[in-house]
Structure formats: C-alpha cells, structure tokens
Write a protein that holds these residues in place. Sequence first.
Motif, PDB file in Angstrom:
ATOM      1  N   PHE A  74     -13.843   8.823 -25.529  1.00  0.00           N
ATOM      2  CA  PHE A  74     -13.145  10.101 -25.610  1.00  0.00           C
ATOM      3  C   PHE A  74     -13.031  10.771 -24.238  1.00  0.00           C
ATOM      4  O   PHE A  74     -11.992  11.342 -23.895  1.00  0.00           O
ATOM      5  N   LEU A  75     -14.082  10.690 -23.438  1.00  0.00           N
ATOM      6  CA  LEU A  75     -14.098  11.348 -22.129  1.00  0.00           C
ATOM      7  C   LEU A  75     -12.956  10.885 -21.234  1.00  0.00           C
ATOM      8  O   LEU A  75     -12.441  11.660 -20.431  1.00  0.00           O
ATOM      9  N   PHE A  76     -12.547   9.628 -21.398  1.00  0.00           N
ATOM     10  CA  PHE A  76     -11.559   9.056 -20.487  1.00  0.00           C
ATOM     11  C   PHE A  76     -10.188   8.876 -21.138  1.00  0.00           C
ATOM     12  O   PHE A  76      -9.282   8.323 -20.519  1.00  0.00           O
ATOM     13  N   GLU A  77     -10.021   9.352 -22.361  1.00  0.00           N
ATOM     14  CA  GLU A  77      -8.709   9.309 -23.008  1.00  0.00           C
ATOM     15  C   GLU A  77      -7.825  10.425 -22.467  1.00  0.00           C
ATOM     16  O   GLU A  77      -8.281  11.555 -22.284  1.00  0.00           O
ATOM     17  N   ARG A  78      -6.567  10.117 -22.222  1.00  0.00           N
ATOM     18  CA  ARG A  78      -5.632  11.167 -21.801  1.00  0.00           C
ATOM     19  C   ARG A  78      -5.313  12.092 -22.963  1.00  0.00           C
ATOM     20  O   ARG A  78      -5.279  13.313 -22.803  1.00  0.00           O
ATOM     21  N   ALA A 106     -19.420  20.507 -31.509  1.00  0.00           N
ATOM     22  CA  ALA A 106     -20.430  20.928 -32.485  1.00  0.00           C
ATOM     23  C   ALA A 106     -21.781  20.242 -32.277  1.00  0.00           C
ATOM     24  O   ALA A 106     -22.768  20.630 -32.913  1.00  0.00           O
ATOM     25  N   ASN A 107     -21.832  19.238 -31.405  1.00  0.00           N
ATOM     26  CA  ASN A 107     -23.060  18.459 -31.237  1.00  0.00           C
ATOM     27  C   ASN A 107     -23.967  19.122 -30.201  1.00  0.00           C
ATOM     28  O   ASN A 107     -23.741  19.021 -28.998  1.00  0.00           O
ATOM     29  N   THR A 108     -25.004  19.788 -30.673  1.00  0.00           N
ATOM     30  CA  THR A 108     -25.868  20.566 -29.787  1.00  0.00           C
ATOM     31  C   THR A 108     -26.773  19.686 -28.926  1.00  0.00           C
ATOM     32  O   THR A 108     -27.439  20.206 -28.019  1.00  0.00           O
ATOM     33  N   ALA A 109     -26.800  18.375 -29.185  1.00  0.00           N
ATOM     34  CA  ALA A 109     -27.580  17.483 -28.331  1.00  0.00           C
ATOM     35  C   ALA A 109     -26.861  17.203 -27.009  1.00  0.00           C
ATOM     36  O   ALA A 109     -27.488  16.830 -26.027  1.00  0.00           O
ATOM     37  N   LEU A 110     -25.541  17.380 -26.994  1.00  0.00           N
ATOM     38  CA  LEU A 110     -24.801  17.255 -25.744  1.00  0.00           C
ATOM     39  C   LEU A 110     -25.125  18.444 -24.846  1.00  0.00           C
ATOM     40  O   LEU A 110     -25.324  19.553 -25.337  1.00  0.00           O
ATOM     41  N   PRO A 111     -25.159  18.242 -23.526  1.00  0.00           N
ATOM     42  CA  PRO A 111     -25.390  19.378 -22.620  1.00  0.00           C
ATOM     43  C   PRO A 111     -24.369  20.481 -22.860  1.00  0.00           C
ATOM     44  O   PRO A 111     -23.181  20.211 -23.066  1.00  0.00           O
ATOM     45  N   GLU A 112     -24.832  21.711 -22.828  1.00  0.00           N
ATOM     46  CA  GLU A 112     -23.967  22.850 -23.137  1.00  0.00           C
ATOM     47  C   GLU A 112     -22.770  22.932 -22.196  1.00  0.00           C
ATOM     48  O   GLU A 112     -21.660  23.263 -22.619  1.00  0.00           O
ATOM     49  N   HIS A 113     -22.969  22.621 -20.909  1.00  0.00           N
ATOM     50  CA  HIS A 113     -21.856  22.735 -19.971  1.00  0.00           C
ATOM     51  C   HIS A 113     -20.745  21.738 -20.310  1.00  0.00           C
ATOM     52  O   HIS A 113     -19.566  22.027 -20.094  1.00  0.00           O
ATOM     53  N   LYS A 114     -21.113  20.582 -20.862  1.00  0.00           N
ATOM     54  CA  LYS A 114     -20.086  19.621 -21.275  1.00  0.00           C
ATOM     55  C   LYS A 114     -19.311  20.157 -22.470  1.00  0.00           C
ATOM     56  O   LYS A 114     -18.084  20.055 -22.526  1.00  0.00           O
ATOM     57  N   ARG A 115     -20.004  20.724 -23.424  1.00  0.00           N
ATOM     58  CA  ARG A 115     -19.328  21.249 -24.618  1.00  0.00           C
ATOM     59  C   ARG A 115     -18.419  22.419 -24.264  1.00  0.00           C
ATOM     60  O   ARG A 115     -17.324  22.554 -24.820  1.00  0.00           O
ATOM     61  N   GLU A 116     -18.855  23.241 -23.319  1.00  0.00           N
ATOM     62  CA  GLU A 116     -18.018  24.367 -22.893  1.00  0.00           C
ATOM     63  C   GLU A 116     -16.736  23.880 -22.235  1.00  0.00           C
ATOM     64  O   GLU A 116     -15.657  24.427 -22.475  1.00  0.00           O
ATOM     65  N   ARG A 117     -16.844  22.846 -21.390  1.00  0.00           N
ATOM     66  CA  ARG A 117     -15.657  22.315 -20.722  1.00  0.00           C
ATOM     67  C   ARG A 117     -14.680  21.699 -21.713  1.00  0.00           C
ATOM     68  O   ARG A 117     -13.463  21.736 -21.501  1.00  0.00           O
ATOM     69  N   LEU A 118     -15.201  21.151 -22.798  1.00  0.00           N
ATOM     70  CA  LEU A 118     -14.321  20.509 -23.779  1.00  0.00           C
ATOM     71  C   LEU A 118     -13.478  21.522 -24.545  1.00  0.00           C
ATOM     72  O   LEU A 118     -12.426  21.175 -25.102  1.00  0.00           O
ATOM     73  N   LYS A 119     -13.894  22.770 -24.570  1.00  0.00           N
ATOM     74  CA  LYS A 119     -13.172  23.778 -25.338  1.00  0.00           C
ATOM     75  C   LYS A 119     -11.757  24.024 -24.807  1.00  0.00           C
ATOM     76  O   LYS A 119     -10.894  24.543 -25.528  1.00  0.00           O
ATOM     77  N   LYS A 120     -11.506  23.621 -23.581  1.00  0.00           N
ATOM     78  CA  LYS A 120     -10.159  23.803 -23.032  1.00  0.00           C
ATOM     79  C   LYS A 120      -9.138  22.923 -23.755  1.00  0.00           C
ATOM     80  O   LYS A 120      -7.932  23.148 -23.669  1.00  0.00           O
ATOM     81  N   TYR A 121      -9.620  21.892 -24.469  1.00  0.00           N
ATOM     82  CA  TYR A 121      -8.713  20.997 -25.190  1.00  0.00           C
ATOM     83  C   TYR A 121      -8.386  21.504 -26.599  1.00  0.00           C
ATOM     84  O   TYR A 121      -7.584  20.908 -27.295  1.00  0.00           O
TER      85      TYR A 121
END
Length: 210
Positions: free
Chosen positions: A178-182, A194-209
């Motif tokens: 998923f990280l490398f899909e256009r 929704a996965n709280t085991a992922l680092p918070e900064h990664k989840r925050e950056r994903l919200k732009k999508y």
Amino acid sequence: MRIISTNIGQPTTILWNGKKEQTGIFKYPVSEPLFLEKESVARDTISNRRVHGGVHKACYLFPMGQYPYWKGLYPNLKWDWGMFGENLTVEGLDEAQIRIGDIFRVGSALVQVSQPREPCYKLGVRFGNQDILRQFIDHGYSGMYVRVLEEGQVKTGDVLQLEKASENPLTVKQFFNFLFERKKNPDILQLAIANTALPEHKRERLKKYL
C-alpha cells in the motif's frame, strides 16, 4: 517461526555522494544471544537515530525464506545471514500472514509488530547496487520492525509464539504494498489509519489520502 541467526553490526564508514558517513547496515551473525531493549538491540550499531531505531523500530526481523530469491538475483555476493540489516533472521516468517499489531513472545522478550521495513540507499550500499531498492519494493516482502513491550534476551533457536493477535486484520505485506501504490486502496487506507500499532505519525500522514 524460529530464529535461525542473531545479527549485529559494527560501525562501518561508507562514501555516499562524496561524503563519508557511518552505517550499521553491515550486520553479521553472532553466536551469543541478543538483548532487546526498548529502542534498540544492545551492542548493535544505529548510525542515524532519526530514521533507525527508536520505540517503533527497536528490532528488525527478516524471513530466511526470502534469501534464495535474492541469492538468485545477486549470486556473486558473499552471502551470510544479516544481509538485509536484520537483527533476527527468522525461519517461517511470512509478512502476508502476520498482522501489524500482533504480539509475540520470543525468548524472554515480548514484542509487537509495528511496521514493514522501507528500504533506503544503505541497502543498496550493502548490495553494491541501488537497483535493489526498486526490486525490494516490487518483490513485496519487507521483513518487519517490532517494538519491545518487555525487554529480554533472544537467541538462535528461540521460537516466536503468538501471544495476542491484532484485532485489526491489516498484514505487514498489505501495508508495505500500500505504501508504494500510486492509487491507494481505500479499504487498506481505513485499516491503516485505524491500526493503533502503527506509529502515529504514519497514520496522520495517511489521512491526506482520505
């Protein structure tokens, strides 16, 4: 899943873009157990703590089963465990089956899967070819980082026992791809945020999508 090699690296000086820098990517097997600390593996080399080590990348695991594939692509390298910069080479590790957030007991340590490994130029330095970055991404098997919930000692032969499966079904391989899909898969996007085991900064950056 069973540990077949414990690996650590000594500081190694490399030349990159005309500048000397240190790296810990050159890891090799050691006979003694490793001690997993909260933010690193004891006695291991972490040259840049901005992108390596820390709570969410305390220890890196890579599947033994992927070695034959890479040996086929790079037959002329001097092969040994630790080639991918992993602290633990693991027999039976399958990123397509392991969920981000799964908790494992290994040796006397308790660890939680936190994220896949995203390759950087230092992997290319270890392999003598920067093409491996794209090859690594396209192949889709990244290994995984864990956070250390309980510090402890691990050794060759120790088994990873699943203590608690993540309630979120997102697998390491799904998130790595998923990280490398256009075009981002909206279902995977929702699982990742929704996965709280992922680092918070990664989840925050994903919200732009969204």
